[in-house]
Motif scaffolding. Sequence first.
Motif, PDB file in Angstrom:
ATOM      1  N   PRO A 111       0.829  -1.215   0.000  1.00 37.30           N
ATOM      2  CA  PRO A 111       0.000   0.000   0.000  1.00 37.30           C
ATOM      3  C   PRO A 111       0.854   1.252   0.000  1.00 37.30           C
ATOM      4  O   PRO A 111       1.943   1.299   0.566  1.00 37.30           O
ATOM      5  CB  PRO A 111      -0.814  -0.127   1.299  1.00 37.30           C
ATOM      6  CG  PRO A 111      -0.790  -1.580   1.623  1.00 37.30           C
ATOM      7  CD  PRO A 111       0.524  -2.107   1.122  1.00 37.30           C
ATOM      8  N   ALA A 112       0.361   2.284  -0.652  1.00 41.44           N
ATOM      9  CA  ALA A 112       1.158   3.486  -0.833  1.00 41.44           C
ATOM     10  C   ALA A 112       1.213   4.345   0.405  1.00 41.44           C
ATOM     11  O   ALA A 112       2.128   5.141   0.574  1.00 41.44           O
ATOM     12  CB  ALA A 112       0.588   4.302  -1.998  1.00 41.44           C
ATOM     13  N   THR A 113       0.254   4.262   1.311  1.00 46.20           N
ATOM     14  CA  THR A 113       0.210   5.192   2.443  1.00 46.20           C
ATOM     15  C   THR A 113       0.113   4.512   3.797  1.00 46.20           C
ATOM     16  O   THR A 113       0.149   5.190   4.814  1.00 46.20           O
ATOM     17  CB  THR A 113      -0.996   6.129   2.296  1.00 46.20           C
ATOM     18  OG1 THR A 113      -2.199   5.341   2.211  1.00 46.20           O
ATOM     19  CG2 THR A 113      -0.874   6.983   1.050  1.00 46.20           C
ATOM     20  N   SER A 114      -0.028   3.184   3.859  1.00 41.09           N
ATOM     21  CA  SER A 114      -0.251   2.522   5.138  1.00 41.09           C
ATOM     22  C   SER A 114       1.035   2.140   5.842  1.00 41.09           C
ATOM     23  O   SER A 114       1.015   1.875   7.039  1.00 41.09           O
ATOM     24  CB  SER A 114      -1.100   1.253   4.926  1.00 41.09           C
ATOM     25  OG  SER A 114      -0.405   0.343   4.078  1.00 41.09           O
ATOM     26  N   ALA A 115       2.163   2.077   5.120  1.00 39.00           N
ATOM     27  CA  ALA A 115       3.389   1.592   5.746  1.00 39.00           C
ATOM     28  C   ALA A 115       4.077   2.655   6.574  1.00 39.00           C
ATOM     29  O   ALA A 115       4.937   2.351   7.379  1.00 39.00           O
ATOM     30  CB  ALA A 115       4.348   1.068   4.681  1.00 39.00           C
ATOM     31  N   SER A 116       3.763   3.902   6.383  1.00 39.20           N
ATOM     32  CA  SER A 116       4.436   4.974   7.105  1.00 39.20           C
ATOM     33  C   SER A 116       3.430   6.076   7.400  1.00 39.20           C
ATOM     34  O   SER A 116       2.676   6.494   6.527  1.00 39.20           O
ATOM     35  CB  SER A 116       5.598   5.522   6.269  1.00 39.20           C
ATOM     36  OG  SER A 116       6.188   6.640   6.913  1.00 39.20           O
ATOM     37  N   ASP A 117       3.436   6.531   8.662  1.00 34.33           N
ATOM     38  CA  ASP A 117       2.526   7.598   9.061  1.00 34.33           C
ATOM     39  C   ASP A 117       3.260   8.908   9.315  1.00 34.33           C
ATOM     40  O   ASP A 117       2.679   9.848   9.888  1.00 34.33           O
ATOM     41  CB  ASP A 117       1.738   7.185  10.300  1.00 34.33           C
ATOM     42  CG  ASP A 117       2.677   6.775  11.441  1.00 34.33           C
ATOM     43  OD1 ASP A 117       3.911   6.766  11.230  1.00 34.33           O
ATOM     44  OD2 ASP A 117       2.163   6.463  12.529  1.00 34.33           O
ATOM     45  N   GLY A 118       4.525   8.986   8.949  1.00 39.62           N
ATOM     46  CA  GLY A 118       5.286  10.210   9.124  1.00 39.62           C
ATOM     47  C   GLY A 118       6.015  10.301  10.430  1.00 39.62           C
ATOM     48  O   GLY A 118       6.603  11.343  10.728  1.00 39.62           O
ATOM     49  N   SER A 119       6.016   9.241  11.242  1.00 37.35           N
ATOM     50  CA  SER A 119       6.717   9.262  12.518  1.00 37.35           C
ATOM     51  C   SER A 119       8.087   8.617  12.361  1.00 37.35           C
ATOM     52  O   SER A 119       8.280   7.733  11.535  1.00 37.35           O
ATOM     53  CB  SER A 119       5.902   8.523  13.584  1.00 37.35           C
ATOM     54  OG  SER A 119       5.713   7.164  13.193  1.00 37.35           O
ATOM     55  N   GLY A 120       9.039   9.054  13.170  1.00 38.53           N
ATOM     56  CA  GLY A 120      10.380   8.509  13.105  1.00 38.53           C
ATOM     57  C   GLY A 120      11.209   9.179  12.033  1.00 38.53           C
ATOM     58  O   GLY A 120      10.717   9.963  11.213  1.00 38.53           O
ATOM     59  N   LEU A 121      12.511   8.871  12.027  1.00 38.82           N
ATOM     60  CA  LEU A 121      13.414   9.475  11.040  1.00 38.82           C
ATOM     61  C   LEU A 121      13.053   9.040   9.623  1.00 38.82           C
ATOM     62  O   LEU A 121      12.951   9.865   8.714  1.00 38.82           O
ATOM     63  CB  LEU A 121      14.862   9.099  11.376  1.00 38.82           C
ATOM     64  CG  LEU A 121      15.448   9.710  12.665  1.00 38.82           C
ATOM     65  CD1 LEU A 121      16.865   9.217  12.888  1.00 38.82           C
ATOM     66  CD2 LEU A 121      15.415  11.230  12.585  1.00 38.82           C
ATOM     67  N   TRP A 122      12.870   7.719   9.447  1.00 37.79           N
ATOM     68  CA  TRP A 122      12.558   7.234   8.108  1.00 37.79           C
ATOM     69  C   TRP A 122      11.182   7.697   7.656  1.00 37.79           C
ATOM     70  O   TRP A 122      10.969   8.011   6.495  1.00 37.79           O
ATOM     71  CB  TRP A 122      12.663   5.721   8.063  1.00 37.79           C
ATOM     72  CG  TRP A 122      12.286   5.149   6.727  1.00 37.79           C
ATOM     73  CD1 TRP A 122      11.191   4.412   6.425  1.00 37.79           C
ATOM     74  CD2 TRP A 122      13.004   5.317   5.508  1.00 37.79           C
ATOM     75  NE1 TRP A 122      11.169   4.081   5.106  1.00 37.79           N
ATOM     76  CE2 TRP A 122      12.281   4.633   4.500  1.00 37.79           C
ATOM     77  CE3 TRP A 122      14.177   5.964   5.155  1.00 37.79           C
ATOM     78  CZ2 TRP A 122      12.699   4.584   3.180  1.00 37.79           C
ATOM     79  CZ3 TRP A 122      14.602   5.921   3.842  1.00 37.79           C
ATOM     80  CH2 TRP A 122      13.865   5.238   2.870  1.00 37.79           C
ATOM     81  N   ASP A 126      10.151   9.283   4.223  1.00 35.10           N
ATOM     82  CA  ASP A 126       9.396   8.408   3.330  1.00 35.10           C
ATOM     83  C   ASP A 126       7.947   8.870   3.155  1.00 35.10           C
ATOM     84  O   ASP A 126       7.391   8.769   2.053  1.00 35.10           O
ATOM     85  CB  ASP A 126       9.415   6.983   3.902  1.00 35.10           C
ATOM     86  CG  ASP A 126       8.704   5.994   2.999  1.00 35.10           C
ATOM     87  OD1 ASP A 126       9.224   5.722   1.891  1.00 35.10           O
ATOM     88  OD2 ASP A 126       7.625   5.500   3.392  1.00 35.10           O
ATOM     89  N   HIS A 127       7.333   9.377   4.222  1.00 36.19           N
ATOM     90  CA  HIS A 127       5.916   9.750   4.133  1.00 36.19           C
ATOM     91  C   HIS A 127       5.667  10.889   3.122  1.00 36.19           C
ATOM     92  O   HIS A 127       4.703  10.800   2.340  1.00 36.19           O
ATOM     93  CB  HIS A 127       5.396  10.150   5.520  1.00 36.19           C
ATOM     94  CG  HIS A 127       3.943  10.464   5.541  1.00 36.19           C
ATOM     95  ND1 HIS A 127       2.969   9.496   5.401  1.00 36.19           N
ATOM     96  CD2 HIS A 127       3.277  11.650   5.673  1.00 36.19           C
ATOM     97  CE1 HIS A 127       1.773  10.057   5.443  1.00 36.19           C
ATOM     98  NE2 HIS A 127       1.927  11.368   5.607  1.00 36.19           N
ATOM     99  N   PRO A 128       6.475  11.942   3.080  1.00 34.61           N
ATOM    100  CA  PRO A 128       6.230  12.961   2.050  1.00 34.61           C
ATOM    101  C   PRO A 128       6.337  12.424   0.629  1.00 34.61           C
ATOM    102  O   PRO A 128       5.601  12.865  -0.266  1.00 34.61           O
ATOM    103  CB  PRO A 128       7.303  14.017   2.333  1.00 34.61           C
ATOM    104  CG  PRO A 128       7.634  13.840   3.766  1.00 34.61           C
ATOM    105  CD  PRO A 128       7.507  12.379   4.017  1.00 34.61           C
ATOM    106  N   VAL A 129       7.235  11.475   0.413  1.00 30.81           N
ATOM    107  CA  VAL A 129       7.360  10.892  -0.932  1.00 30.81           C
ATOM    108  C   VAL A 129       6.100  10.127  -1.286  1.00 30.81           C
ATOM    109  O   VAL A 129       5.574  10.227  -2.414  1.00 30.81           O
ATOM    110  CB  VAL A 129       8.602   9.980  -0.997  1.00 30.81           C
ATOM    111  CG1 VAL A 129       8.664   9.259  -2.328  1.00 30.81           C
ATOM    112  CG2 VAL A 129       9.873  10.796  -0.769  1.00 30.81           C
ATOM    113  N   ARG A 130       5.556   9.356  -0.346  1.00 32.78           N
ATOM    114  CA  ARG A 130       4.331   8.597  -0.609  1.00 32.78           C
ATOM    115  C   ARG A 130       3.157   9.541  -0.904  1.00 32.78           C
ATOM    116  O   ARG A 130       2.374   9.300  -1.825  1.00 32.78           O
ATOM    117  CB  ARG A 130       3.998   7.715   0.600  1.00 32.78           C
ATOM    118  CG  ARG A 130       4.958   6.559   0.815  1.00 32.78           C
ATOM    119  CD  ARG A 130       4.596   5.826   2.103  1.00 32.78           C
ATOM    120  NE  ARG A 130       5.451   4.688   2.346  1.00 32.78           N
ATOM    121  CZ  ARG A 130       5.206   3.436   1.940  1.00 32.78           C
ATOM    122  NH1 ARG A 130       4.109   3.190   1.247  1.00 32.78           N
ATOM    123  NH2 ARG A 130       6.035   2.460   2.227  1.00 32.78           N
ATOM    124  N   VAL A 131       3.054  10.603  -0.106  1.00 32.40           N
ATOM    125  CA  VAL A 131       1.956  11.544  -0.314  1.00 32.40           C
ATOM    126  C   VAL A 131       2.088  12.248  -1.661  1.00 32.40           C
ATOM    127  O   VAL A 131       1.096  12.426  -2.388  1.00 32.40           O
ATOM    128  CB  VAL A 131       1.914  12.564   0.846  1.00 32.40           C
ATOM    129  CG1 VAL A 131       0.874  13.631   0.574  1.00 32.40           C
ATOM    130  CG2 VAL A 131       1.627  11.853   2.159  1.00 32.40           C
TER     131      VAL A 131
END
Length: 259
Positions: A111-122, A126-131
């Motif tokens: 899934p494009a948006t479920s693996a990362s919620d923008g928390s943590g360093l990664w 990673d979250h801005p790229v997915r969005v």
Amino acid sequence: MPSNDKPVNGQDNPSFLDVLNQTPPPPDAKDWPRPKPFAGLRSAWKASWKEGGFLYQRWEEVFQARHASRHEVASWIKATALFGGLSLIVMMLDTAGDIASATLKGLSDVPATSASDGSGLWGTVDHPVRVFLADQAAHLAVAPAALYAFWQLTGLIGLVGGFFGNAGAHITWLLFGLGSLAMIWSTAPAGGRAAATGLAALMWALASVFALRGLTLRPIVHNHPPQFQPQFNPALHLHATLPAPAGDDHGDDIHPLHR
């Protein structure tokens, strides 16, 4: 060995029809008993393996190919090896294509948006790229997961290929990093945009230690002495003509002295 083919480069071109030429002539109709079925083919097979036969000579060519040069190897062995090599390359390319397709399909299932919620360093990177990819996919005929999988695959190829010193992989890695920084800058929250982009730049720089291994901006200068150095030996040649001494009675018998 009888053969109708003309020699090429000093070699006879073998033909499988030469085996049939070694078949003995059929017996007369009055002969009795009748020969067994395929007796002529069996006789030709045995005759071809005798010294000087068709199959015997082909086996000798295969045995001698190990010690012969490329030009001395029989033409039919070269053609067989070339066909086998091309077939192997086609099989390898087809297998590599299937592996790449399966890998890309497996990454697309994430899934494009479920693996990362923008928390943590990664997640901050990673979250801005997915969005960003999800927003762009809404205007394109492609799924957001496919865009994200392609982005991951591009970075992986640039990292691995750059580690082994491939110039194309170095360029891919540079474009991958610049594109990622642009996506993060445009999508990250306004208050933390600079921090997110700077953190992504630091991560990209650390990964570049491996991806850009062997890359140098220093020009390579080869100092080789010239193989031919012309030598100049200037020389001055003077030609002087001395007149004949006065009072000499020899006349024209003595020519002027040239120095």
